[in-house]
Motif scaffolding. Structure first.
Motif, short mmCIF file in Angstrom:
data_model
loop_
_atom_site.label_atom_id
_atom_site.label_comp_id
_atom_site.label_asym_id
_atom_site.label_seq_id
_atom_site.Cartn_x
_atom_site.Cartn_y
_atom_site.Cartn_z
N ASP A 157 0.87 -1.18 0.00
CA ASP A 157 0.00 0.00 0.00
C ASP A 157 0.90 1.23 0.00
N TYR A 158 1.08 1.82 -1.19
CA TYR A 158 2.05 2.90 -1.35
C TYR A 158 1.70 4.13 -0.51
N ASP A 159 0.44 4.56 -0.56
CA ASP A 159 0.02 5.78 0.13
C ASP A 159 0.24 5.67 1.64
N ILE A 160 -0.16 4.53 2.22
CA ILE A 160 -0.02 4.34 3.67
C ILE A 160 1.45 4.24 4.06
N THR A 161 2.26 3.57 3.22
CA THR A 161 3.71 3.46 3.50
C THR A 161 4.35 4.84 3.52
N GLU A 162 3.99 5.67 2.55
CA GLU A 162 4.55 7.03 2.48
C GLU A 162 4.20 7.83 3.74
N ARG A 163 2.96 7.73 4.16
CA ARG A 163 2.51 8.47 5.35
C ARG A 163 3.18 7.93 6.62
N MET A 164 3.37 6.62 6.67
CA MET A 164 4.05 6.01 7.81
C MET A 164 5.51 6.47 7.87
N LEU A 165 6.20 6.45 6.70
CA LEU A 165 7.59 6.90 6.64
C LEU A 165 7.71 8.36 7.06
N LYS A 166 6.81 9.20 6.55
CA LYS A 166 6.84 10.63 6.87
C LYS A 166 6.71 10.83 8.37
N TYR A 167 5.81 10.06 8.99
CA TYR A 167 5.61 10.16 10.45
C TYR A 167 6.88 9.79 11.21
N PHE A 168 7.51 8.66 10.81
CA PHE A 168 8.72 8.21 11.51
C PHE A 168 9.90 9.16 11.30
N GLU A 185 10.59 6.55 -4.19
CA GLU A 185 9.64 7.66 -4.26
C GLU A 185 8.96 7.90 -2.92
N ALA A 186 8.64 6.82 -2.21
CA ALA A 186 8.01 6.96 -0.89
C ALA A 186 8.94 7.69 0.08
N ALA A 187 10.25 7.34 0.06
CA ALA A 187 11.22 7.98 0.94
C ALA A 187 11.44 9.45 0.55
N THR A 188 11.42 9.73 -0.76
CA THR A 188 11.58 11.12 -1.23
C THR A 188 10.38 11.96 -0.81
N GLN A 189 9.17 11.43 -1.02
CA GLN A 189 7.96 12.15 -0.63
C GLN A 189 7.88 12.34 0.88
N ALA A 190 8.49 11.41 1.62
CA ALA A 190 8.46 11.50 3.09
C ALA A 190 9.47 12.52 3.62
N GLY A 191 10.32 13.06 2.73
CA GLY A 191 11.22 14.13 3.18
C GLY A 191 12.69 13.91 2.91
N GLY A 192 13.05 12.93 2.11
CA GLY A 192 14.47 12.68 1.83
C GLY A 192 15.01 13.59 0.74
N LYS A 193 16.21 14.15 0.95
CA LYS A 193 16.86 14.99 -0.07
C LYS A 193 17.49 14.10 -1.13
N GLU A 194 18.33 13.16 -0.67
CA GLU A 194 18.91 12.14 -1.54
C GLU A 194 18.51 10.80 -0.95
N VAL A 195 18.04 9.89 -1.79
CA VAL A 195 17.60 8.58 -1.30
C VAL A 195 18.42 7.49 -2.00
N TYR A 196 19.08 6.67 -1.21
CA TYR A 196 19.83 5.52 -1.73
C TYR A 196 19.12 4.25 -1.30
N LEU A 197 19.21 3.22 -2.13
CA LEU A 197 18.69 1.91 -1.75
C LEU A 197 19.85 0.95 -1.59
N MET A 198 19.72 0.07 -0.62
CA MET A 198 20.77 -0.90 -0.35
C MET A 198 20.15 -2.26 -0.09
N GLU A 199 20.77 -3.31 -0.62
CA GLU A 199 20.23 -4.65 -0.41
C GLU A 199 20.47 -5.10 1.03
N GLU A 200 19.47 -5.74 1.61
CA GLU A 200 19.49 -6.08 3.03
C GLU A 200 20.67 -6.95 3.47
N PRO A 201 21.06 -7.98 2.71
CA PRO A 201 22.19 -8.78 3.18
C PRO A 201 23.49 -7.98 3.28
#
Length: 338
Positions: A71-82, A115-131
Motif C-alpha cells: 500500500d504505497y500511500d499508507i507506507t509514504e505516510r508512515m515513513l513521513k511520520y517516523f 519515491e516513498a522515501a523522497t515524498q516523506a522528506g528525503g533529499k537524496e535517497v539511496y537503496l541498499m540490499e538487506e544482506p
C-alpha cells in the motif's frame, strides 16, 4: 537535526538509525486507518495493539508485505511520520536517507520505495540490499576478497547472500520468514487443536516457546482462542515440540534456499565460507536453535550476531558514512546502492 538517516523498512518493524546517535526508533510497521475518513488513527506500537480488535470502520494493517510495499500511500505516510518523529519537521531541512530493500526486488518495487522515501522528506535517497547492510551492521569487512555468507531472516523475507570485494556475488530472497512462522503456527493450532487464534497470539507463541531444533528441556504455554467446534472461547496447552513441528515446513524452505546459494557459490569463496562460517541476522535469528538447524543442513558453523534485529539499520547508517569507499570497491556491480 539529523543529516544522514538509515532506515530498515521491514515488513514487521521499521528501525531508524541516525548518524552520531545510533538507533533512535524501533516500531512495528502497522498503521490504523479510519476507512470512512481516510484518517490515520495510530502508527507503530499503538496500531499493533489494535490488530484483530478494531470495529468495522477501522483497519489496522501492515502496508508492507513480503518485504515490499503493498500500500504505497499508507507506507509514504508512515515513513513521513517516523522521519518527522526522529529528525524533526523543518520545512527546509531534508536528510540523506539510505533505505534497505530485499535482494530480490524488482525495479518497479525499488522505484516505489525510493519515491516513498523522497515524498516523506528525503533529499537524496539511496537503496541498499538487506544482506549487504546486515553484513556491514554485524561488523564484517565487506571490502575484503574473502567470501562472507550472510542470512538475514526478517518479517517478510529471508535474504541469503555471499559477499566479497564490496559486492554481492550470489544471492537469493525467499518470501519465507517471521510472518510465515506465525501463519504456520496458526494453521497448526486450527488443524491439530481445532483452535482459531489471531496473528498476535501466533507471534506470542513463536517468541515464547518457538523452536527450530530440539530443546534440552521442553517448555509449554497456555494458548487462548476460539474453539472451531463449539464457537466458544477455549484454552489449550501447547509445547515447544509441537511448535517445532508447526515450523518444520518454513524452516525446510529456508535451509533449501541456503543450500541453493551455496551450490551457486564459486569454489574459492565456498572454501572461505567453510572456514569463516555463516552469519545469521534479523529478528528470525532469535528463534531458538535456528543456528543449529542451518548448521545441521549445511555442515558449516553458523553464528548469530549479538544484536540481530538492529544489524540492518546499523549497516545502513555505516554505509552512508562509507558511501564513496564501498561504491569504489564494488567490482561486480556498477551501483551497489541501486
Amino acid at each position: 537535526m539529523a543529516s544522514e538517516v538509515g532506515i530498515d523498512l521491514g515488513t514487521a518493524n521499521v528501525l531508524v538509525y541516525i548518524k552520531g546517535k545510533g538507533i533512535v526508533l524501533n516500531e512495528p510497521s502497522v498503521v490504523a486507518v479510519n476507512k470512512d475518513t481516510d484518517e490515520i488513527l495510530a502508527i507503530g506500537e499503538e496500531a499493533r495493539q489494535m490488530l484483530g480488535r478494531t470495529p468495522a470502520n477501522i483497519v489496522a494493517a501492515k502496508p508492507l508485505k513480503d518485504g515490499v510495499i503493498s500500500d504505497y500511500d499508507i507506507t509514504e505516510r508512515m515513513l513521513k511520520y517516523f522521519i518527522r518523529k526522529t529528525c524533526g519537521s523543518g520545512r527546509f531541512f531534508k536528510p540523506r536517507i539510505m533505505v534497505c530493500v530485499p535482494s530480490g526486488v524488482t525495479e518497479v518495487e525499488k522505484r516505489a520505495v525510493r519515491e516513498a522515501a523522497t515524498q516523506a522528506g528525503g533529499k537524496e535517497v539511496y537503496l541498499m540490499e538487506e544482506p549487504m547492510a546486515a553484513a556491514i551492521g554485524s561488523g564484517l569487512d565487506v571490502t575484503e576478497p574473502d567470501g562472507k555468507m550472510v542470512i538475514d531472516i526478517g518479517g517478510g523475507t529471508t535474504d541469503i547472500a555471499v559477499i566479497a570485494l564490496g559486492g554481492i556475488v550470489t544471492s537469493t530472497s525467499v518470501k519465507v520468514a517471521g510472518d510465515k512462522f506465525d501463519e504456520s503456527i496458526i494453521r497448526y493450532m486450527r488443524k491439530v487443536h481445532k483452535l482459531y487464534i489471531g496473528e498476535r497470539t501466533g507471534e506470542n507463541i513463536k517468541q515464547a516457546i518457538g523452536t527450530a531444533f530440539p530443546r534440552e528441556e521442553e517448555v509449554s504455554m497456555e494458548c487462548r482462542g476460539r474453539d472451531l467446534v463449539t464457537g466458544l472461547p477455549k484454552t489449550v496447552d501447547i509445547t515447544s515440540e509441537e511448535v517445532m513441528e508447526a515450523l518444520e515446513e518454513p524452516l525446510h524452505l529456508i535451509c533449501e534456499a541456503v543450500h541453493g546459494v551455496l551450490e551457486k557459490t564459486p569454489p574459492e569463496l565456498s572454501a572461505d565460507i567453510s572456514s569463516s562460517g555463516i552469519v545469521v541476522t534479523g529478528g528470525g535469528a532469535l528463534l531458538y536453535g535456528i543456528d543449529r538447524k542451518i548448521q545441521e543442513r549445511t555442515g558449516i558453523e553458523v553464528r548469530i550476531v549479538e544484536d540481530p534485529k538492529s544489524c540492518v539499520a546499523i549497516g545502513t547508517g555505516k554505509a552512508l558514512d562509507e558511501l564513496d569507499a564501498i561504491q569504489s570497491n564494488s567490482l561486480n556491480r556498477k551501483d551497489p546502492f541501486n
